[in-house]
Design a protein around this motif. Structure first.
Motif, PDB file in Angstrom:
ATOM      1  N   THR A   1       0.835  -1.203   0.000  1.00 11.33           N
ATOM      2  CA  THR A   1       0.000   0.000   0.000  1.00 11.33           C
ATOM      3  C   THR A   1       0.868   1.250   0.000  1.00 11.33           C
ATOM      4  OG1 THR A   1      -0.176  -0.055   2.419  1.00 11.33           O
ATOM      5  CG2 THR A   1      -1.944  -1.105   1.159  1.00 11.33           C
ATOM      6  N   TYR A   2       0.343   2.307  -0.613  1.00 12.47           N
ATOM      7  CA  TYR A   2       1.038   3.592  -0.723  1.00 12.47           C
ATOM      8  C   TYR A   2      -0.006   4.701  -0.588  1.00 12.47           C
ATOM      9  CZ  TYR A   2       4.398   0.548  -3.189  1.00 12.47           C
ATOM     10  OH  TYR A   2       5.248  -0.473  -3.544  1.00 12.47           O
ATOM     11  N   GLY A   3       0.444   5.874  -0.209  1.00 12.59           N
ATOM     12  CA  GLY A   3      -0.426   7.034  -0.259  1.00 12.59           C
ATOM     13  C   GLY A   3      -1.068   7.399   1.058  1.00 12.59           C
ATOM     14  N   HIS A   4      -2.239   8.021   0.974  1.00 10.79           N
ATOM     15  CA  HIS A   4      -2.957   8.624   2.096  1.00 10.79           C
ATOM     16  C   HIS A   4      -3.777   7.553   2.815  1.00 10.79           C
ATOM     17  CE1 HIS A   4      -5.189  11.175   4.598  1.00 10.79           C
ATOM     18  NE2 HIS A   4      -5.973  11.780   3.721  1.00 10.79           N
ATOM     19  N   ASP A   5      -3.287   7.092   3.972  1.00 12.21           N
ATOM     20  CA  ASP A   5      -3.942   5.954   4.625  1.00 12.21           C
ATOM     21  C   ASP A   5      -5.260   6.317   5.308  1.00 12.21           C
ATOM     22  OD1 ASP A   5      -3.016   7.292   6.851  1.00 12.21           O
ATOM     23  OD2 ASP A   5      -1.593   5.745   7.458  1.00 12.21           O
ATOM     24  N   GLN A   6      -5.617   7.615   5.303  1.00 14.80           N
ATOM     25  CA  GLN A   6      -6.926   8.027   5.821  1.00 14.80           C
ATOM     26  C   GLN A   6      -7.867   8.482   4.698  1.00 14.80           C
ATOM     27  OE1 GLN A   6      -7.688   7.677   9.128  1.00 14.80           O
ATOM     28  NE2 GLN A   6      -5.658   6.737   9.256  1.00 14.80           N
ATOM     29  N   SER A   7      -7.490   8.222   3.466  1.00 14.47           N
ATOM     30  CA  SER A   7      -8.299   8.654   2.331  1.00 14.47           C
ATOM     31  C   SER A   7      -9.633   7.915   2.286  1.00 14.47           C
ATOM     32  CB  SER A   7      -7.534   8.410   1.025  1.00 14.47           C
ATOM     33  OG  SER A   7      -8.343   8.732  -0.095  1.00 14.47           O
ATOM     34  N   ASP A   8     -10.644   8.607   1.770  1.00 11.07           N
ATOM     35  CA  ASP A   8     -11.952   7.971   1.566  1.00 11.07           C
ATOM     36  C   ASP A   8     -11.952   7.062   0.347  1.00 11.07           C
ATOM     37  OD1 ASP A   8     -13.015   9.233   3.754  1.00 11.07           O
ATOM     38  OD2 ASP A   8     -13.911  10.871   2.608  1.00 11.07           O
ATOM     39  N   THR A   9     -10.997   7.263  -0.556  1.00  5.94           N
ATOM     40  CA  THR A   9     -10.987   6.523  -1.824  1.00  5.94           C
ATOM     41  C   THR A   9      -9.787   5.599  -1.909  1.00  5.94           C
ATOM     42  OG1 THR A   9     -12.108   8.345  -2.967  1.00  5.94           O
ATOM     43  CG2 THR A   9     -10.980   6.732  -4.347  1.00  5.94           C
ATOM     44  N   GLY A  10     -10.069   4.332  -2.156  1.00  2.00           N
ATOM     45  CA  GLY A  10      -9.024   3.348  -2.348  1.00  2.00           C
ATOM     46  C   GLY A  10      -8.954   2.896  -3.794  1.00  2.00           C
ATOM     47  N   LEU A  11      -7.740   2.777  -4.311  1.00  3.23           N
ATOM     48  CA  LEU A  11      -7.521   2.278  -5.663  1.00  3.23           C
ATOM     49  C   LEU A  11      -6.756   0.966  -5.538  1.00  3.23           C
ATOM     50  CD1 LEU A  11      -7.959   3.164  -8.672  1.00  3.23           C
ATOM     51  CD2 LEU A  11      -5.601   3.950  -8.631  1.00  3.23           C
ATOM     52  N   PHE A  12      -7.394  -0.108  -5.953  1.00  6.54           N
ATOM     53  CA  PHE A  12      -6.860  -1.461  -5.789  1.00  6.54           C
ATOM     54  C   PHE A  12      -6.443  -1.955  -7.164  1.00  6.54           C
ATOM     55  CE2 PHE A  12      -7.205  -6.031  -4.778  1.00  6.54           C
ATOM     56  CZ  PHE A  12      -6.628  -6.065  -3.513  1.00  6.54           C
ATOM     57  N   SER A  13      -5.128  -2.000  -7.423  1.00  2.00           N
ATOM     58  CA  SER A  13      -4.640  -2.155  -8.791  1.00  2.00           C
ATOM     59  C   SER A  13      -3.868  -3.455  -8.998  1.00  2.00           C
ATOM     60  CB  SER A  13      -3.740  -0.964  -9.148  1.00  2.00           C
ATOM     61  OG  SER A  13      -3.299  -1.053 -10.475  1.00  2.00           O
ATOM     62  N   LEU A  14      -4.193  -4.143 -10.105  1.00  7.85           N
ATOM     63  CA  LEU A  14      -3.631  -5.455 -10.428  1.00  7.85           C
ATOM     64  C   LEU A  14      -2.518  -5.314 -11.472  1.00  7.85           C
ATOM     65  CD1 LEU A  14      -7.026  -7.363 -10.791  1.00  7.85           C
ATOM     66  CD2 LEU A  14      -5.688  -6.911  -8.706  1.00  7.85           C
ATOM     67  N   HIS A  15      -1.363  -5.885 -11.182  1.00  8.08           N
ATOM     68  CA  HIS A  15      -0.192  -5.718 -12.037  1.00  8.08           C
ATOM     69  C   HIS A  15      -0.323  -6.471 -13.362  1.00  8.08           C
ATOM     70  CE1 HIS A  15       1.237  -9.769 -11.018  1.00  8.08           C
ATOM     71  NE2 HIS A  15       1.086  -9.488  -9.730  1.00  8.08           N
ATOM     72  N   MET A  16       0.533  -6.113 -14.289  1.00  5.47           N
ATOM     73  CA  MET A  16       0.587  -6.741 -15.603  1.00  5.47           C
ATOM     74  C   MET A  16       1.164  -8.152 -15.493  1.00  5.47           C
ATOM     75  SD  MET A  16       2.253  -3.468 -17.591  1.00  5.47           S
ATOM     76  CE  MET A  16       1.874  -3.912 -19.279  1.00  5.47           C
ATOM     77  N   ARG A  17       0.931  -8.953 -16.506  1.00 10.50           N
ATOM     78  CA  ARG A  17       1.559 -10.269 -16.593  1.00 10.50           C
ATOM     79  C   ARG A  17       3.068 -10.089 -16.797  1.00 10.50           C
ATOM     80  NH1 ARG A  17       1.930 -14.648 -21.024  1.00 10.50           N
ATOM     81  NH2 ARG A  17       1.531 -16.604 -19.905  1.00 10.50           N
TER      82      ARG A  17
END
Length: 309
Positions: free
Chosen positions: A118-134
């Motif tokens: 995880t990276y970024g603002h740990d109190q943010s209302d918005t989470g971006l959950f991202s899947l890596h490339m093959r």
């Protein structure tokens, strides 16, 4: 970002391969090895391809063996099906390299475990959950997705698959394992952070998987998906998932008109339009299967589109 510089160099290298300018290719590989000493799995592979394309099979095999001696290895399928290495396939020394790479791959598959970063603002209302490339990993994949502003606004999470593809490289090839690991990683993410809305995202194989997870019951309860250069090959399969979708979602697809999956992507977006599914399509002219240079700006645009009522 260091990784983007390597990608730009790779693009230049591919152009030189098409022009068969091998002296320039070797000079560029020298430059890459000096600038990126920790990416020998790429530069050594390029060197072997250059020698093989020149008809110098002995030097090509020597380059691969040198990589193995330095602890580098490759997915045997990547070696077998690369068009530049096709003239090595009947050489016994190359077969031994394939066998050794297969042995290493199997050993790593037994030891590998899924991870979540995880990276970024740990109190943010918005989470971006991202899947890596093959064939990627979170260390090289994640930095494409943030800059100072995005890190200040969003909480970004990146699950790394346990499925080994190559040296420090992973994939989502087994669908059931992929879904189970992503589901567990997302559960861990939600137990540790209090985001109010989440967006699933991904690139290439990960982008296609983000779309599939959104439509196939949306078990992660995300607000929508962002798919970058998604590796869409079977639109009919996605159509089946779309028709069973009863969730209120939005999507955004970012791609290039030179991407090998572009035609299928456009076909899929047309399908979404026909089914009145809100999806924003962003096409970068001249872009192949790479992240666009202005990706973080486009990502902000995509997040805003999905987040707004």
């Amino acid at each position: 970002m260091k990784e983007t510089k390597l990608v730009e160099l790779q693009k230049e290298l591919f152009s030189l391969f098409e022009l068969e300018k091998y002296d320039d290719i070797h000079l560029l590989i020298d430059q890459a090895q000096d600038g990126f000493p920790d990416r020998l799995e790429k530069t050594t592979f390029w060197r072997a391809c250059a020698y093989a394309a020149q008809g110098n099979e002995q030097n090509a095999i020597a380059a691969l063996n040198d990589g193995l001696h330095q602890g580098i290895w490759w997915n045997p399928l990547a070696l077998t099906y690369d068009r530049h290495l096709k003239n090595l396939k009947d050489i016994e020394a190359f077969k031994l390299i394939l066998d050794e790479c297969q042995r290493i791959l199997e050993n790593h598959q037994h030891m590998s475990k899924p991870e979540l970063f995880t990276y970024g603002h740990d109190q943010s209302d918005t989470g971006l959950f991202s899947l890596h490339m093959r064939g990627s990993n979170v260390e090289t994949f994640a930095p494409y997705w943030f800059d100072d502003r995005l890190l200040g606004d969003l909480l970004l999470a990146f699950p790394q698959s346990s499925q080994v593809f190559g040296y420090n490289a992973y994939c989502w090839d087994n669908p059931s394992i992929a879904v189970n690991e992503i589901t567990e990683s997302f559960k861990d993410f939600k137990e540790n952070f209090n985001t109010k809305q989440d967006i699933i995202a991904g690139a290439s194989q990960g982008g296609k998987l983000a779309i599939e997870l959104s439509f196939n019951g949306n078990t992660l309860s995300t607000k929508g998906f962002i798919a970058v250069i998604p590796a869409i090959q079977d639109v009919a399969a996605l159509e089946g998932l779309l028709k069973g979708n009863t969730h209120d979602l939005k999507g955004c697809i970012i791609t290039g008109d030179q991407d090998p999956f572009y035609k299928k992507t456009v076909e899929f977006v047309k399908l979404l339009e026909d089914n009145e599914f809100p999806c924003k399509l962003i096409v970068k002219e001249g872009l192949g299967h790479f992240f666009p240079d202005d990706f973080t700006e486009l990502l902000r645009e995509a997040v805003e589109f999905i987040s707004k009522p």
